[in-house]
Scaffold this motif. Sequence first.
Motif, PDB file in Angstrom:
ATOM      1  N   LYS A  28     -36.086  47.641 -15.852  1.00  0.00           N
ATOM      2  CA  LYS A  28     -37.584  47.291 -15.190  1.00  0.00           C
ATOM      3  C   LYS A  28     -37.966  49.186 -14.773  1.00  0.00           C
ATOM      4  O   LYS A  28     -39.402  49.156 -14.848  1.00  0.00           O
ATOM      5  N   ASP A  90     -41.973  49.368 -25.081  1.00  0.00           N
ATOM      6  CA  ASP A  90     -42.707  48.188 -24.397  1.00  0.00           C
ATOM      7  C   ASP A  90     -42.801  47.097 -25.799  1.00  0.00           C
ATOM      8  O   ASP A  90     -42.064  46.108 -25.023  1.00  0.00           O
ATOM      9  N   ASN A  94     -42.032  43.761 -24.386  1.00  0.00           N
ATOM     10  CA  ASN A  94     -43.649  42.312 -24.472  1.00  0.00           C
ATOM     11  C   ASN A  94     -43.428  42.107 -25.825  1.00  0.00           C
ATOM     12  O   ASN A  94     -44.423  41.506 -26.180  1.00  0.00           O
ATOM     13  N   THR A 107     -45.035  42.166 -19.227  1.00  0.00           N
ATOM     14  CA  THR A 107     -43.524  42.706 -18.342  1.00  0.00           C
ATOM     15  C   THR A 107     -44.175  44.169 -18.027  1.00  0.00           C
ATOM     16  O   THR A 107     -44.728  45.008 -19.259  1.00  0.00           O
ATOM     17  N   SER A 108     -44.550  45.236 -16.929  1.00  0.00           N
ATOM     18  CA  SER A 108     -45.510  45.952 -17.036  1.00  0.00           C
ATOM     19  C   SER A 108     -44.393  46.984 -16.408  1.00  0.00           C
ATOM     20  O   SER A 108     -42.977  46.145 -15.381  1.00  0.00           O
ATOM     21  N   ASN A 110     -41.964  50.496 -15.020  1.00  0.00           N
ATOM     22  CA  ASN A 110     -42.323  51.813 -13.757  1.00  0.00           C
ATOM     23  C   ASN A 110     -41.567  52.636 -14.663  1.00  0.00           C
ATOM     24  O   ASN A 110     -39.879  53.188 -14.502  1.00  0.00           O
ATOM     25  N   SER A 178     -50.288  56.507 -12.242  1.00  0.00           N
ATOM     26  CA  SER A 178     -49.858  55.503 -11.160  1.00  0.00           C
ATOM     27  C   SER A 178     -49.889  55.586  -9.648  1.00  0.00           C
ATOM     28  O   SER A 178     -49.339  56.522  -9.523  1.00  0.00           O
ATOM     29  N   SER A 246     -48.828  54.415 -21.152  1.00  0.00           N
ATOM     30  CA  SER A 246     -48.351  53.762 -20.050  1.00  0.00           C
ATOM     31  C   SER A 246     -49.560  52.871 -20.431  1.00  0.00           C
ATOM     32  O   SER A 246     -49.273  51.569 -20.395  1.00  0.00           O
ATOM     33  N   LYS A 247     -50.704  53.709 -19.772  1.00  0.00           N
ATOM     34  CA  LYS A 247     -51.659  53.098 -18.822  1.00  0.00           C
ATOM     35  C   LYS A 247     -52.468  51.947 -20.409  1.00  0.00           C
ATOM     36  O   LYS A 247     -52.835  50.444 -20.045  1.00  0.00           O
ATOM     37  N   GLY A 250     -50.241  48.912 -19.958  1.00  0.00           N
ATOM     38  CA  GLY A 250     -50.232  48.302 -19.094  1.00  0.00           C
ATOM     39  C   GLY A 250     -48.839  48.824 -18.257  1.00  0.00           C
ATOM     40  O   GLY A 250     -48.094  47.874 -17.374  1.00  0.00           O
ATOM     41  N   HIS A 251     -47.804  49.732 -18.281  1.00  0.00           N
ATOM     42  CA  HIS A 251     -47.242  50.416 -17.596  1.00  0.00           C
ATOM     43  C   HIS A 251     -47.951  50.996 -16.271  1.00  0.00           C
ATOM     44  O   HIS A 251     -48.456  51.749 -16.947  1.00  0.00           O
ATOM     45  N   ASN A 252     -47.059  51.542 -15.701  1.00  0.00           N
ATOM     46  CA  ASN A 252     -46.578  52.293 -14.645  1.00  0.00           C
ATOM     47  C   ASN A 252     -46.138  53.622 -14.396  1.00  0.00           C
ATOM     48  O   ASN A 252     -45.337  53.697 -14.856  1.00  0.00           O
TER      49      ASN A 252
END
Length: 289
Positions: A28, A90, A94, A107-108, A110, A178, A246-247, A250-252
């Motif tokens: 992750k 992703d 996801n 799932t997000s 990093n 992020s 990423s935004k 939904g990821h950082n």
Amino acid sequence: MSIKQSELILNPDGSVYHLNLRPEHIAKNIIFVGDQDRVDKISKHFDTIEFTTQKREFKTTTGTYKNKQFSVMSTGIGPDNIDIVLNELDALVNINLETRQPKKELTSLNIVRIGTSGSLQADIPVNSFVIGSHGLDLNGMLHSYQIDEISNLDMENAFIKHTNWSSKKAHPIIVKNSKELENKLKSSKTFQGITATAGGFYGPQGRILRLAIQDNDLNHKIDSFNFNGNRITNLEMETSAIYGLSKLLGHNACSINAIIANRANGTFSENPGKAVADLIEYTLEKLIQ
């Protein structure tokens, strides 16, 4: 409705098409690098190696560093490659690859990019580290998606006015990083500022060999831009695409670069390899805290 085979392409072993990865292969916490050779320069610090694979310019190694699992992935050069990498990453976390249905619980990830870059500001010296507070998209790739929710229109319009941006080019997009990852990475050793992302290395970054470019003064206009204390610190080819996708997904994401050239004063690092090695060790230590 399931996602069509032509839209989400899988290899015969069930891995995603370009990255050659299955869901169990990735952590992750993801570290992006451009150069595939740099993957080994990071993974040599790992305590364990669990998996490694390579297809085209995309090399991935997953392992642990001080009890924390990481995947290191080379993306190659440019925003077009980031489009491939982010969408396939992703999909791994996801989308159910068997049913081809998006998962209900997402799932997000990093994602931290460790890169090299040229400074646009005279006070940011070679061998220093710069964190991209925002990604400034100068290449237009993100316009293929619905981006209203992630753009910063006031800053974008100020940039367009300041540079007299050509209406024939894509509208610039400015996307935040992020803050959670920035807070992990920043210290007294780091600078923060807007990282501009071009779609090429030569003309798009103001370099002139045999071809005349659209705006000879664009680099100076970029250097001198300031919006409420936000200035453009460096120029490269990936960050805005990473931040934008990423935004949206939904990821950082956060980008940190070793400055190996200062284009404001014409200097170049005497030992760029050491600058990158120092940045790798710095970033790994920050990410386990």
